[in-house]
Design a protein around this motif. Sequence first.
Motif, PDB file in Angstrom:
ATOM      1  N   LYS A  81     -14.445  41.034  69.684  1.00  0.00           N
ATOM      2  CA  LYS A  81     -15.155  42.446  70.013  1.00  0.00           C
ATOM      3  C   LYS A  81     -14.009  43.250  69.091  1.00  0.00           C
ATOM      4  O   LYS A  81     -14.221  44.236  68.540  1.00  0.00           O
ATOM      5  CB  LYS A  81     -15.117  42.600  71.495  1.00  0.00           C
TER       6      LYS A  81
ATOM      7  N   LYS B 177     -19.700  37.499  79.868  1.00  0.00           N
ATOM      8  CA  LYS B 177     -20.020  36.799  81.129  1.00  0.00           C
ATOM      9  C   LYS B 177     -19.319  35.762  81.754  1.00  0.00           C
ATOM     10  O   LYS B 177     -18.116  35.431  81.257  1.00  0.00           O
ATOM     11  CB  LYS B 177     -21.428  35.881  80.525  1.00  0.00           C
TER      12      LYS B 177
ATOM     13  N   ALA C 115     -15.960  46.130  76.590  1.00  0.00           N
ATOM     14  CA  ALA C 115     -16.897  45.171  76.574  1.00  0.00           C
ATOM     15  C   ALA C 115     -16.691  43.936  77.612  1.00  0.00           C
ATOM     16  O   ALA C 115     -15.537  43.359  77.692  1.00  0.00           O
ATOM     17  CB  ALA C 115     -16.939  44.399  75.195  1.00  0.00           C
TER      18      ALA C 115
ATOM     19  N   ARG D 159     -13.867  52.188  74.396  1.00  0.00           N
ATOM     20  CA  ARG D 159     -14.706  50.885  74.445  1.00  0.00           C
ATOM     21  C   ARG D 159     -14.430  49.922  75.222  1.00  0.00           C
ATOM     22  O   ARG D 159     -13.060  49.383  75.526  1.00  0.00           O
ATOM     23  CB  ARG D 159     -15.121  50.393  72.994  1.00  0.00           C
TER      24      ARG D 159
ATOM     25  N   GLU E 130     -24.691  44.907  82.074  1.00  0.00           N
ATOM     26  CA  GLU E 130     -26.025  44.676  82.448  1.00  0.00           C
ATOM     27  C   GLU E 130     -26.602  43.576  82.443  1.00  0.00           C
ATOM     28  O   GLU E 130     -27.812  42.856  82.866  1.00  0.00           O
ATOM     29  CB  GLU E 130     -27.009  45.681  81.774  1.00  0.00           C
ATOM     30  N   GLU E 131     -25.892  42.517  81.699  1.00  0.00           N
ATOM     31  CA  GLU E 131     -26.244  41.156  81.483  1.00  0.00           C
ATOM     32  C   GLU E 131     -26.010  40.121  82.696  1.00  0.00           C
ATOM     33  O   GLU E 131     -26.328  38.956  82.563  1.00  0.00           O
ATOM     34  CB  GLU E 131     -25.596  40.565  80.170  1.00  0.00           C
TER      35      GLU E 131
ATOM     36  N   GLU F 153     -17.858  53.774  75.609  1.00  0.00           N
ATOM     37  CA  GLU F 153     -19.085  52.756  75.131  1.00  0.00           C
ATOM     38  C   GLU F 153     -18.683  51.653  75.955  1.00  0.00           C
ATOM     39  O   GLU F 153     -17.704  50.958  75.630  1.00  0.00           O
ATOM     40  CB  GLU F 153     -19.013  52.585  73.624  1.00  0.00           C
ATOM     41  N   VAL F 154     -19.489  51.213  76.950  1.00  0.00           N
ATOM     42  CA  VAL F 154     -19.502  50.213  77.632  1.00  0.00           C
ATOM     43  C   VAL F 154     -20.852  49.183  77.589  1.00  0.00           C
ATOM     44  O   VAL F 154     -21.815  49.582  77.362  1.00  0.00           O
ATOM     45  CB  VAL F 154     -19.449  50.538  79.215  1.00  0.00           C
ATOM     46  N   SER F 155     -20.334  47.798  77.232  1.00  0.00           N
ATOM     47  CA  SER F 155     -21.473  46.850  77.198  1.00  0.00           C
ATOM     48  C   SER F 155     -21.249  45.742  77.955  1.00  0.00           C
ATOM     49  O   SER F 155     -20.163  45.296  78.290  1.00  0.00           O
ATOM     50  CB  SER F 155     -21.618  46.516  75.648  1.00  0.00           C
ATOM     51  N   GLY F 156     -22.371  44.938  78.124  1.00  0.00           N
ATOM     52  CA  GLY F 156     -22.157  43.636  78.962  1.00  0.00           C
ATOM     53  C   GLY F 156     -22.384  43.805  80.277  1.00  0.00           C
ATOM     54  O   GLY F 156     -22.702  42.666  80.928  1.00  0.00           O
TER      55      GLY F 156
ATOM     56  N   TRP G 254     -15.138  46.062  66.266  1.00  0.00           N
ATOM     57  CA  TRP G 254     -14.887  47.445  66.412  1.00  0.00           C
ATOM     58  C   TRP G 254     -14.193  48.037  65.502  1.00  0.00           C
ATOM     59  O   TRP G 254     -14.192  49.001  64.725  1.00  0.00           O
ATOM     60  CB  TRP G 254     -14.211  47.789  67.741  1.00  0.00           C
TER      61      TRP G 254
ATOM     62  N   SER H 185     -16.099  48.360  62.323  1.00  0.00           N
ATOM     63  CA  SER H 185     -17.058  49.546  62.636  1.00  0.00           C
ATOM     64  C   SER H 185     -16.315  50.811  62.372  1.00  0.00           C
ATOM     65  O   SER H 185     -17.238  52.043  62.100  1.00  0.00           O
ATOM     66  CB  SER H 185     -17.515  49.497  63.859  1.00  0.00           C
TER      67      SER H 185
END
Length: 243
Positions: A231, A209, A206, A204, A57-58, A52-55, A235, A238
Amino acid sequence: MFLPSVMFYAQAAAHIGSAAYQARRGRLTNARLVEGSHALRRSLEAVGVRFEVSGLEETDWSGGPYVFAANHMSALETQILPSILSQAAPCTFVVKSSLVGYPVFGPVLKAFDPIVVDRKDPKADLRQVLGEGGKRLASGKSVIVFPQAHRTEAFDRKGFNTIGVRLARAAGVPIVPIALQTTAWSEGRLLQDIGWIIPKRPVRFAIGKPIDIGADSRGAQEQVVSFIEGKLAAWSESEPKTA
């Protein structure tokens, strides 16, 4: 855990062996290093590990280089981060000297042109990171640093030093926090980097910015630490609760 571990390490040995062969002949380019990182990620996914990779694209990562500061849990992040951060490539690491002495993995790690520290004299390590890290950043390479003294699942903000912020400020580049959870690759008992692969544990990453430091190093350090803490806490909440 036995079968996924055997299957993964068999594939990893082939990938790293091939990279070491290229490194000894001076043919291991950054593009090949990144492709090797992608290959190791695919090998982990093939045995059931979920990423799971996030951030990413921002942010438009063309504005680098950057200092990336991450918590440190296992050997997985050093292998996989080059593929995660391929948009901000080329990247290198701050690593301890013992790693570059490994017989097979050492030549591959050296191909990253890492900043090597002894972890014996904090002042000498800081001078090394600021000097050599500054050179890498000036040449356009981003630098990945793990400011914790040791790998650990639990995050302690007091043990997360300011070396990343100090490097970024000295070089005049942004710092980017990375929170990660990588216990799917567990610590080994005999060899730290060779432990069980546990596919039921998600991996994971994250990516925060970029933070422009300016004169406020303390504020930047707080932003980095708070991002990672937040983060990891989210996690943890969750995860399914066991009776």
